[in-house]
Design an enzyme around this catalytic site. Structure first.
Site, short mmCIF file in Angstrom:
data_model
loop_
_atom_site.label_atom_id
_atom_site.label_comp_id
_atom_site.label_asym_id
_atom_site.label_seq_id
_atom_site.Cartn_x
_atom_site.Cartn_y
_atom_site.Cartn_z
CG ASP A 177 0.58 44.31 17.90
OD1 ASP A 177 0.58 43.11 18.22
OD2 ASP A 177 -0.37 45.05 18.14
CD GLU A 415 -0.39 47.35 26.30
OE1 GLU A 415 -0.51 48.59 26.46
OE2 GLU A 415 -0.68 46.78 25.24
#
Ligand code: 9WN
Length: 442
Positions: A177, A415
């Site tokens: 991203d 994450e």
């Protein structure tokens, strides 16, 4: 790490996957990502393969049930339903309304894709299938194989109309991203401010400093609007879209995925035609990644299709030749030197000598911000897998043990991690982190 703590860690990782199991598919995380994501699903299948190979196959089968008629495997399959807390939801994409390629699917999806880790997952499932289950799993691999080839054909054609061997990405959400790799291309884009929207990742669930900025989101959403306007048609997108990037990392994963499908060809009873295509995509991709290698830096550069400019930034993507298992000994040696240099794993400030998403030497580096610096266990897993296959057993073993130490050191299978402090960041109980831990534990 002792055998006893391995057993405990394995049980904890399995509990994360089971906790995020939504019945045949796995939420990428129960907190931030309550749907099925494409490359997450592939990693999750690798984790499931250690617990239950049938469940691992189901994960992929449900993902591929949402495959578009073009062959594209969408980046999100919105299986969590309309009440799942995630923004932007299916209404921002509106795929089934604008393209026949997405009609008739069992669930709404997005209109972009992510790196094709899926073939690596099927290969791992097959390797871990106990003899008694081989007839069943083989039949299921056989049924899935044509869909995998269709997916690869889409990447080799729709996403590479130049037949260059490099995959073109249309959106930063196609994997990494807010990586600084995309900054220049995003800066060139003048966006009409999208209609009012409320982000959940920063306003309710996440930490704003660890997430992309609103400036990024305005562009991410504008790009979605553009893709929808082009009806997600690759030809139209190629003609008009402002964000077309040859992504060397995505391309390298595609190379490795083609090799994995070729290794499965006998199990899956692949036709001669399929074998020929897979071998062709593999060779073309590997040669193309090798051409993007720059001896001066020892790194590999992405490429902006619109401006013709190379993107020379020190990020994990520069290791594309390693991710593609390059056969060139010179490139391998240069990449290994770069890997352990002060720009990457050899940086004295690192908590663990693991590959950060962006080099601390890069001006855009931010230690806690998403793809702009943190260590992502799944990326280190991909590197570990490459180094193992290339025969660098010692370096791979260190990557594995440091990765396990990082995950055990703090947090709950987060994450991503701050490379300097080892602090856990982003979503806790992230499925794919648990999945790669399961694979590292064997
Ligand atoms: C957008 C699910 C996904 C990963 C991506 C990661 C992140 C989503 C988001 O989470 O992206 O797709 O909302 O930030 O960047 O790689 O697949 O884990």
């Amino acid at each position: 790490m002792t055998a006893g703590s391995d057993v405990a860690l394995r049980a904890q990782a399995a509990a994360v996957l089971r906790g995020n199991d939504a019945g045949g598919w796995t939420k990428a995380s129960s907190l931030l990502y309550p749907h099925q994501w494409s490359w997450d699903s592939a990693f999750n299948a690798i984790g499931w393969a250690h617990l239950d190979v049938r469940r691992a196959m189901t994960e992929l089968e449900l993902l591929f049930a949402a495959q578009w008629s073009t062959g594209m495997v969408p980046h999100i399959v919105f299986r969590g339903g309309p009440d799942a807390a995630y923004f932007p939801g299916p209404e921002w994409w509106d795929c089934a309304a604008v393209t026949p390629a997405a009609r008739g699917l069992p669930v709404p999806t997005t209109g972009i894709c992510q790196p094709p880790v899926h073939a690596l997952a099927v290969r791992r499932i097959w390797q871990l299938t106990p003899p008694a289950l081989q007839p069943e799993i083989r039949a299921r691999v056989l049924a899935l194989f044509p869909r995998l080839v269709h997916w690869h054909r889409y990447l080799a054609t729709g996403r590479d109309p130049e037949a260059s061997g490099l995959v073109t990405t249309y959106h930063p959400w196609e994997g990494t991203d807010n990586s600084p790799r995309w900054d220049r291309a995003l800066e060139r884009i003048k966006v009409a401010k999208p209609g009012p929207y409320t982000r959940l990742d920063t306003s309710e669930l996440g930490h704003p400093s660890q997430r992309p900025t609103n400036w990024d989101y305005d562009r991410f959403l504008w790009l979605v609007e553009q893709l929808r306007k082009f009806r997600y048609d690759d030809v139209q997108i190629y003609r008009h879209h402002r964000f077309l990037l040859k992504d060397v990392f995505f391309s390298a994963v595609f190379v490795a995925a083609n090799a994995a499908l070729l290794q499965l060809a006998d199990v899956a009873g692949a036709s001669d035609g399929d074998r020929k295509n897979l071998a062709g995509w593999l060779d073309r991709g590997r040669a193309a990644v090798a051409r993007r290698f720059e001896a001066k830096t020892g790194s590999c550069a992405d490429y902006d299709v619109r401006t013709g400019e190379p993107i020379r930034l020190r990020t994990f993507a520069g290791f594309a030749p390693l991710f593609a298992r390059t056969a060139d000994a010179g490139q391998r040696a240069a990449q290994l030197r770069l890997l352990d240099s002060a720009d990457f794993c050899g940086n004295p400030r690192l908590r663990w000598p693991l590959l950060p998403s962006t080099s601390p030497a890069e001006p855009a580096f931010e230690p806690d911000n998403y793809w702009r610096g943190p260590v992502w266990p799944v990326i280190d897993w991909l590197l570990w897998q490459s180094l193992t296959e290339l025969g660098y057993a010692d370096r791979a073993a260190r990557l594995r043990s440091d990765s396990l130490a990082q995950v055990t050191g703090a947090g709950e299978f987060n994450e991503y991690f701050d490379p300097f402090t080892g602090s856990p960041l982003g979503s806790p109980r992230q499925s794919w982190t648990a999945a790669v831990v399961l694979d590292w534990l064997g």
